[in-house]
Design a protein around this motif. Structure first.
Motif, short mmCIF file in Angstrom:
data_model
loop_
_atom_site.label_atom_id
_atom_site.label_comp_id
_atom_site.label_asym_id
_atom_site.label_seq_id
_atom_site.Cartn_x
_atom_site.Cartn_y
_atom_site.Cartn_z
N TRP A 83 -0.11 -3.13 3.33
CA TRP A 83 -0.29 -3.00 4.78
C TRP A 83 1.07 -2.98 5.48
N PRO A 89 -2.74 2.52 5.22
CA PRO A 89 -3.97 2.12 5.91
C PRO A 89 -4.81 1.21 5.02
N THR A 132 -7.96 1.30 4.34
CA THR A 132 -8.88 2.01 3.45
C THR A 132 -8.15 2.53 2.21
N ILE A 142 -6.94 -4.00 12.19
CA ILE A 142 -7.12 -2.55 12.17
C ILE A 142 -7.83 -2.07 13.44
N ASP A 187 -11.32 3.09 14.47
CA ASP A 187 -11.49 4.23 13.56
C ASP A 187 -11.24 3.81 12.12
N GLU A 188 -10.19 3.04 11.91
CA GLU A 188 -9.90 2.56 10.56
C GLU A 188 -10.98 1.59 10.08
N SER A 203 -13.86 3.62 8.85
CA SER A 203 -13.54 4.20 7.54
C SER A 203 -13.62 3.14 6.44
N LEU A 204 -13.10 1.95 6.73
CA LEU A 204 -13.13 0.88 5.74
C LEU A 204 -14.55 0.41 5.48
#
Length: 431
Positions: free
Chosen positions: A167, A172, A174, A199, A202-203, A206-207
């Protein structure tokens, strides 16, 4: 000016004395280090004298010089590690020591050669994989992740110290999870919940998708963490969808699920067991205030239906939130919340009450009358959500009393919470 010259002379004398003391201290420190360099602890020195061919004792000397002393005696430590390798070149840990001593001194080429040798000797040792991954971090991050992933597969406990490094280096969350954590559901759960602290939405989405693809990774704490994250970030539509998924997953096999599926207020009659800790489910304190008992119980004064039971033992001036429940609202919509209260011998004028707080730029609050004495009432609260209001919290509370007879005794049962949309807010009912 005679007095000025005398002061100057005294200052010069004091300065000279201070410099002499500083020089003596520095000399003693350097001499101490020089003597210290070769004054090993008896726990190393005595066994080594009995078994001088044992490479472990030579390694211990190197570790003491390199890791225990401040500052490290790197040159002397390297000599010991080299000697340990000469005694036993087939022990992978000696190569790791030699590599680390060179690496810390900026000699990357011999360090990498030594790490490769350590991996050839012990390809399945997580320590060797970990340090080689660390070595590669500033050189080839993708290659480093390969060795760190292999380390984590062998030693899952190492993961929590490794993923924050990626990180910090710009990966990112993900990408970090997919590269390092394999198919280990527990690691993905821990990584997901820890990553939610920083995060962006959006992240996070995704995660969450990555977590959903791991078999058995969607556990209640992860569901609850993501639901809370969505609420904090005011992503109410996704939070609604997520709650529908949570409810179907945890309550879909129960008879009462269908009647609650589209209700504005989840489990208002308490007939569904509390299978999920969080979200739109009732939340009771892990440690009730002293002098109280809080439970979802069927032992009610009026009937045998399940209800929220509050018991006060008469020994404490109880105060605080006794239960809470969250629910969604629509902006600028008027609502009516009704519920039954049954009280038995509630003493003091500060009995338990219900409060609804609707979040927005300014939190709107409405409160019921306190339940006191003995009785059975239908209470109601009317409110309108503000223009930016999407989320509301119901709490059952009791406020501290300032009167002499402030220790509350008695029982109260709350049940049959029903939330409805109305055209115009109605006056609140009092017991």
């Amino acid at each position: 000016m005679r007095w000025a010259s005398e002061i100057a002379a005294k200052l010069a004398l004091w300065l000279f004395c201070a410099l002499c003391v500083a020089a003596a201290v520095l000399l003693a420190f350097r001499q101490g280090l020089a003597a210290f360099e070769y004054s090993f602890p008896e726990s190393i020195e005595i066994p080594q004298s009995l078994d001088p061919a044992n490479s472990d004792y030579v390694k211990a000397e190197g570790d003491w010089l390199f890791r225990a002393l401040i500052p490290p005696q790197s040159a002397a430590a390297k000599a010991r590690y080299r000697q340990a390798l000469a005694l036993n070149p087939f022990y992978y840990n000696h190569w790791i020591d030699w590599a680390e001593a060179n690496w810390r001194q900026g000699d990357d080429s011999p360090a990498e050669d030594a790490l490769r040798m350590a991996l050839r000797l012990a390809p399945n040792r997580h320590e060797a994989l970990r340090i080689y991954g660390d070595f590669l971090l500033e050189k080839d991050l993708k290659k480093a992740s390969f060795y760190h992933a292999a380390c984590i597969q062998l030693q899952p406990g190492a993961a929590r110290a490794i993923w924050p490094v990626y990180w910090a280096l710009g990966w990112p969350a993900t990408q970090t999870a997919l590269a390092l954590l394999g198919q280990n559901p527990k690691l993905h759960q821990d990584h997901f919940r820890e990553a939610l602290a920083w995060i962006d939405p959006d992240e996070a989405h995704s995660l969450w998708q990555a977590l959903s693809s791991i078999p058995q990774a969607l556990d209640p704490p992860s569901y609850n963490a993501y639901f809370s994250y969505l609420i904090r970030h005011r992503n109410y539509e996704d939070a609604r969808s997520l709650w529908s998924e949570i409810a179907a997953r945890h309550y879909g096999d129960l008879p009462g699920y269908k009647s609650n599926e589209n209700a504005l207020f989840w489990n208002g009659d308490f007939e569904l067991p509390l299978r999920f800790a969080g979200g739109l489910e009732w939340q009771l304190p892990n440690s009730p205030p002293k002098g109280s008992v809080i439970a979802i119980s069927a032992a009610r004064a009026a009937n045998q239906d399940r209800s929220l039971w509050l018991h006060f033992d008469g020994k404490e001036n109880v105060s605080g939130v006794l239960a809470r429940h969250f629910f969604f609202v629509q902006p600028e919509q008027a609502y009516r919340l009704e519920f039954h209260v049954n009280a038995l011998g509630i003493t003091t004028s500060n009995g338990p009450f219900v409060e609804v707080a609707v979040s927005g730029l300014q939190t709107e609050r409405v409160r019921s009358e306190a339940a006191v004495g003995t009785g059975d009432w239908l209470q109601g609260l009317s409110f309108r959500a503000p223009a930016d209001g999407h989320w509301a919290e119901l709490t059952v509370q009791r406020q501290r009393s300032s009167k002499l007879d402030n220790k509350i005794l008695g029982d109260a049962w709350y049940d049959d919470f029903v939330l409805e949309i109305v055209d115009t807010p109605l006056p609140d009912d009092a017991p």
